[in-house]
Design a protein around this motif. Structure first.
Motif, PDB file in Angstrom:
ATOM      1  N   VAL A  43       0.840  -1.209   0.000  1.00  8.87           N
ATOM      2  CA  VAL A  43       0.000   0.000   0.000  1.00  8.87           C
ATOM      3  C   VAL A  43       0.869   1.252   0.000  1.00  8.87           C
ATOM      4  O   VAL A  43       0.587   2.214  -0.720  1.00  8.87           O
ATOM      5  N   LEU A  44       1.927   1.245   0.793  1.00  6.67           N
ATOM      6  CA  LEU A  44       2.812   2.409   0.854  1.00  6.67           C
ATOM      7  C   LEU A  44       3.455   2.690  -0.503  1.00  6.67           C
ATOM      8  O   LEU A  44       3.451   3.831  -0.975  1.00  6.67           O
ATOM      9  N   GLU A  45       3.983   1.673  -1.150  1.00  5.29           N
ATOM     10  CA  GLU A  45       4.620   1.889  -2.447  1.00  5.29           C
ATOM     11  C   GLU A  45       3.586   2.244  -3.518  1.00  5.29           C
ATOM     12  O   GLU A  45       3.869   3.046  -4.407  1.00  5.29           O
ATOM     13  N   PHE A  47       0.920   3.986  -2.976  1.00  4.82           N
ATOM     14  CA  PHE A  47       0.627   5.385  -2.702  1.00  4.82           C
ATOM     15  C   PHE A  47       1.731   6.301  -3.238  1.00  4.82           C
ATOM     16  O   PHE A  47       1.456   7.311  -3.895  1.00  4.82           O
ATOM     17  N   SER A  50       1.628   6.294  -7.057  1.00  7.22           N
ATOM     18  CA  SER A  50       0.493   7.069  -7.583  1.00  7.22           C
ATOM     19  C   SER A  50       0.723   8.572  -7.427  1.00  7.22           C
ATOM     20  O   SER A  50       0.355   9.348  -8.309  1.00  7.22           O
ATOM     21  N   LEU A  51       1.360   8.980  -6.328  1.00  7.68           N
ATOM     22  CA  LEU A  51       1.688  10.405  -6.174  1.00  7.68           C
ATOM     23  C   LEU A  51       2.674  10.871  -7.240  1.00  7.68           C
ATOM     24  O   LEU A  51       2.518  11.960  -7.804  1.00  7.68           O
TER      25      LEU A  51
END
Length: 139
Positions: A43-45, A47, A50-51
């Motif tokens: 999830v962190l990667e 996110f 996607s940013l």
């Protein structure tokens, strides 16, 4: 604010979208296997990727010039590659459910895409050459 659709059609754009797709599939696999530490990493990667994709799509990297965004992207890709190789090996070695093995394999694919992304970015970064010369040698 205009959207840079040519970025999505470029090699880097296609690799970024493929990274997001593989990270999402790995996330779904790890959710099915209910392994929180692997879920958090994907999830962190997802996110962060996607940013960076939104940053390039909206051309915010040209407006926010206080940070050299390609170098930030390279560091993210290199560290995430190493992290996901280790994570995928751990998931495949210590599996208890089929979802962990599939998630590990998909994470390994994601690590490969991150490696390609860092190579493409590093190739396009100009250190001491003028921009026009560097862009003509990269095509």
């Amino acid at each position: 604010m205009e959207v840079d659709t040519t970025f999505l059609k470029s090699r880097r754009g296609i690799v970024k979208v493929a990274e997001m797709a593989t990270l999402f599939v790995a996330f779904v696999c790890f959710v099915a296997a209910s392994t929180p530490k692997y879920i958090a990493a994907t999830v962190l990667e997802f996110f962060i990727t996607s940013l960076l994709l939104v940053l390039y799509l909206l051309k915010l990297n040209k407006r926010l010039t206080f940070v050299f965004w390609p170098l930030v992207d390279v560091f993210n890709s290199v560290f995430a590659t190493v992290y996901f190789i280790i994570l995928s090996l751990m998931a495949m070695a210590t599996y208890t459910v089929t979802g962990m093995v599939v998630g590990g394999v998909v994470c390994f694919l994601s690590a490969g895409l991150l490696c390609v992304d860092s190579y493409l970015l590093f190739k396009s970064i100009t250190f001491n050459r003028p921009r026009a010369e560097a862009q003509s040698t990269n095509t």
